[in-house]
Every structure is written in C-alpha cells, then in structure tokens.
Design an enzyme around this catalytic site. Structure first.
Site, PDB file in Angstrom:
ATOM      1  N   LYS A 179      -0.761  -4.374  -3.339  1.00 48.59           N
ATOM      2  CA  LYS A 179      -2.081  -3.865  -2.938  1.00 48.59           C
ATOM      3  C   LYS A 179      -2.250  -2.456  -3.485  1.00 48.59           C
ATOM      4  O   LYS A 179      -1.669  -1.507  -2.979  1.00 48.59           O
ATOM      5  CB  LYS A 179      -2.241  -3.854  -1.421  1.00 48.59           C
ATOM      6  CG  LYS A 179      -3.625  -3.420  -0.995  1.00 48.59           C
ATOM      7  CD  LYS A 179      -3.761  -3.460   0.516  1.00 48.59           C
ATOM      8  CE  LYS A 179      -5.183  -3.091   0.903  1.00 48.59           C
ATOM      9  NZ  LYS A 179      -5.527  -1.712   0.498  1.00 48.59           N
TER      10      LYS A 179
ATOM     11  N   ASP B 111       9.415   5.844 -10.607  1.00 49.03           N
ATOM     12  CA  ASP B 111       8.912   6.445 -11.847  1.00 49.03           C
ATOM     13  C   ASP B 111       9.598   7.771 -12.163  1.00 49.03           C
ATOM     14  O   ASP B 111       9.792   8.124 -13.323  1.00 49.03           O
ATOM     15  CB  ASP B 111       7.404   6.655 -11.764  1.00 49.03           C
ATOM     16  CG  ASP B 111       6.617   5.376 -12.031  1.00 49.03           C
ATOM     17  OD1 ASP B 111       7.262   4.327 -12.231  1.00 49.03           O
ATOM     18  OD2 ASP B 111       5.372   5.426 -12.039  1.00 49.03           O
TER      19      ASP B 111
ATOM     20  N   SER C  98       0.806  -1.217   0.000  1.00 52.25           N
ATOM     21  CA  SER C  98       0.000   0.000   0.000  1.00 52.25           C
ATOM     22  C   SER C  98       0.840   1.269   0.000  1.00 52.25           C
ATOM     23  O   SER C  98       1.425   1.630  -1.003  1.00 52.25           O
ATOM     24  CB  SER C  98      -0.961  -0.019   1.194  1.00 52.25           C
ATOM     25  OG  SER C  98      -1.919  -1.024   1.024  1.00 52.25           O
TER      26      SER C  98
END
Length: 446
Positions: free
Chosen positions: A317, A303, A292
């Site tokens: 998740k 990224d 999470s």
C-alpha cells in the site's frame, strides 16, 4: 475533541491534512454543470417516484458513497461513527476483537489480526472472509456497519461466521470482546539481541521505541548485539511516527517522499543526525500484513543499507489519504498522493521485497495459506513504476535452511521460526561487529 483530532492527525495508510480546495478549467466546469444537472434530475425523480419514500439524507449519503466507491478502495466518507472509529484506532484503545479489515466486493475481508487480541488467539487469519455476525448476513452492508457490530463492551460475546479459502465449508467462531489496548511497542531480549515488536503506528510509537531501546540496554548491561525490528502484521498508522521510527536508526538522508497529482505537489521527509542504537546491526521483519507506515520504515532502512529486511513480501500500500473535515462530526478520507522510498521506488501493488525471504515454518499451513495484498483489492491504484521481477530466477531447489517442519521446530522449542532466524542472524553479525571494534592487543614482551 474533533478539532484537536483534525489538527493532529496524519496517517499513512495514511492520512495528512489538506484544505478542501480544488481548481478546474472552464471546459471541465461546463461538463460539471451538465453532469450536476443530470444528477439533480435523477435525485428528484427518485425522491418523487421511488416505490417507498426515502429521506433526502439517505439518498445523499448513498450518492456520496457511490461516488467514492468508484475510486480506490481507501477513499471513503466518514460519518460520526466512522470518524470516532478512526480516532479510536489512532488513540490505540477500544472494545472489540482486534481485527484489521477491508471491504471487497461487498464482503468483509480480514487483512490481519492484531497480536494478543481475541481475534488472534481464536486463529482468525489474513484472507478470511466474515459473512455473518451473530447469525445475521452482513454481505452488502458498509464496512463501518460491520466494524460497529464487531465492537462493543469488553466481556460480551460475539459469533462470527468465517469463509476461509481452501476449506470446504464456512465455520463459526465465538469470541469474547476485550479492551483492545495493545501497546504500540513491546520489547524483549533473546541471546543479547534486542527485539522491538511494533504493533501499530499511533502517537506514542517513536517515543515508546526509544524507551524500549534504553530498557534493552539496561537489561543487557550495555549495548546489545543488535536489534530485530518486528513489523509483521502491522497495518500502518501515523505518518509522522513512520518518519520518527525510521529516524531512530538513520543519521541522514531522505526517509520518504509523497507526490500528489500536480507536478509541484512533493513533500520530502529527512532523517536528523543521531542513531539511537549507535549503528548496531538491525534486521527488519515483515510479512504480507505489513502495510503503509510499516513499508515506509522497512523501505527506508533497506534503501539506506541500514538494515537487513527478512520475512515475506509486504502488503503493497503506497498511497496517502488526506483527511478533509466536512463538519464537526464528518470528514472525507481521500487518496491524494503516492509515497516513494529514498531510492525513488513505489511500494504500491508490489510491496517491499525482503533481502532474505524467510518462510514462517512454524505455521504448518504456511504454504497453503492465502496471501492477501493491496493488488488483490479491486480498483487499487496502479504502480506506474512497476518493477519487472521476471528477471529473478529460481532454480526450484529446496533451501536446506528452510527444510524443517513445524513439528520438528516445536521439539526444538521454536514457535516463531522467522523471529528465531532473525535473532540468530543478528547474533552472528553483532559478534563480528563487536569483535572488529575491540582494540587490538599489544603483544607482551618476553
């Protein structure tokens, strides 16, 4: 206290607050009326004719639980005890064992044991099943009931029975409960590398990391060579803290976005100017217990090419749960959105893949140890943007970097190979960066 809690809570793994409002078409309303009539017929029949008398509250609670159990594994009804348990987790202190658990087919399954807690010290591992508590079978009960039994006053003993995949027989472990007040953040310095160990995402996490960075700089006497952000076995927590921690290292750009059921249900979170580490090299450590909020941070830094992610594929998740208050003492935890990384990918099911896969060679059982992830849960949400990893080829040859045994590493004084590898990587990167930033020397005249 409950009202303040509802106003402030936004958890990834995750909970955000939305009003309990829904819209439905005329056709679906007709269907709902027919279905509700059938439901009431069943309710009245059970109420009148079941072999034993059952109070209405029990029947209604059973109906609610049954409805939510048909959804994904993270949607649930929170009674007074369940709500108190959630409050305790976000506040960061309770009496118990330090286990993060879930329910699978009526059995309590361990997701992770929090570092430096009775469970971790006793060797409880991810993927273990807890079948008995103090000799009593807990199979088929609710998760809240099992958690309530495991918690209790500090200093009291509890015996749990463990079924571990790969072992022939169940075994008992006796633990002593303790106050689980694990700091959200711990720090240390090794070889001029700052190590930020983030154990949870509670309301103090971001501020604690900023404080730890200042302490590391003071300890080193200046800027360290870089940082290792250790998110291993961190099950997640507050959404705003995941955004805040990512923002510590980022100067601009999107951190995460969550998308709901309807086309326009999109919330985006962005970084603000300023990098608390002044662009120092960063390695993020993850494993199958990183879930999470941990995955939001790891994916955002990956990224944006701000950090090198190492370790093992994370839990996977990628959903957001909304906490909807039903009364002063009860609430509905409902999955209402999926979250996506800055590049538009979802970590649901697949998790975050490390840039460099580094096995935990310090664990002699790391090859046989089962990995428990979101995709192993029944009724988990399907990733509609699933990536095909079959194009990644493996030549099958052993990597010479990861050939040492646990005993060999122990003789070298290495008890955490993943962390050791990350520190050495940062040390190399940091020295190169500092050397390139140093002013060039002017040749002396003869």
């Amino acid at each position: 206290m409950a009202n303040n809690f509802f106003r402030s809570l936004a958890v990834v793994g995750a909970i955000s607050l939305l009003p309990a409002v829904s819209a439905s078409s005329a056709a679906s309303e007709v269907t709902t009326i027919d279905d509700m009539r059938e439901f009431m017929d069943v309710f009245e029949r059970v109420r009148a004719d079941y072999v034993d008398q059952v109070d209405d509250k029990t029947l209604i609670r059973g109906a609610i639980d049954g409805m939510l159990s048909s959804l994904d594994p993270h949607s649930s009804y929170l009674d007074e005890k369940g709500l108190e348990s959630l409050t305790t987790q976000t506040d960061g202190e309770y009496g118990g064992l330090g286990l993060n658990v879930t329910m699978e087919d009526g059995a309590v399954k361990v997701v992770a044991a929090t570092e430096d807690t009775p469970a971790a010290k006793a060797g409880i591992k991810s993927g273990d099943y807890i079948t008995h508590i103090n000799g009593e079978l807990i199979y088929g009960g609710s998760l809240d009931e099992a958690v309530d039994q495991m918690r209790g006053p500090a200093g009291t003993n509890i015996k749990i029975t463990i079924v571990r995949p790969g072992r022939d027989k169940p075994f008992d472990v006796t633990l002593r409960r303790a106050i689980i007040s694990v700091p959200a953040v711990k720090w240390e310095v090794k070889d001029r590398v700052g190590i930020l160990n983030v154990n949870s995402f509670n309301k103090t996490t971001t501020d604690s990391v900023l404080s730890a960075i200042k302490s590391i700089e003071k300890s080193v006497g200046g800027a360290p060579l870089g940082y290792v952000l250790d998110l291993r076995s961190n099950p997640g927590g507050l959404l705003d803290q995941a955004v805040g921690l990512s923002d510590v290292f980022l100067t601009h750009g999107e951190i995460v976005q969550q998308r709901g059921r309807r086309k326009g249900d999109i919330d985006r979170y962005y970084a603000r100017p300023g990098d608390a580490t002044n662009g120092a090299p960063v390695v993020v450590l993850i494993d199958s217990g990183s879930a999470s909020a941990s995955e939001i941070v790891a994916a955002a830094l990956q990224d944006h090419h701000r950090a090198l992610v190492m370790g093992e594929r994370s839990f996977g998740k990628g959903s957001v749960q909304t906490l909807i208050p039903l009364s002063q003492k009860t609430a509905l935890r409902l999955t209402t959105a999926r979250y996506y990384t800055p590049s538009g990918r979802s970590v649901q099911e697949g998790g975050v893949n490390p840039d460099i896969a580094v096995p935990q060679l310090s664990d002699p059982d790391f090859k046989a140890k089962p990995k428990f992830r979101e995709a192993d849960l029944r009724r988990h949400l399907i990733n509609e943007l699933k990536v095909d990893d079959s194009v990644v080829q493996d030549d099958g040859k052993p990597d010479p970097r990861f050939a040492a045994s646990a005993d060999e590493l122990k003789k070298q004084g290495i008890d955490d190979f993943q962390l050791s590898y990350a520190v050495k990587t940062i040390a190399r990167l940091g020295r190169v960066q500092q050397a390139s930033a140093a002013p060039a020397r002017t040749p002396a005249r003869q």
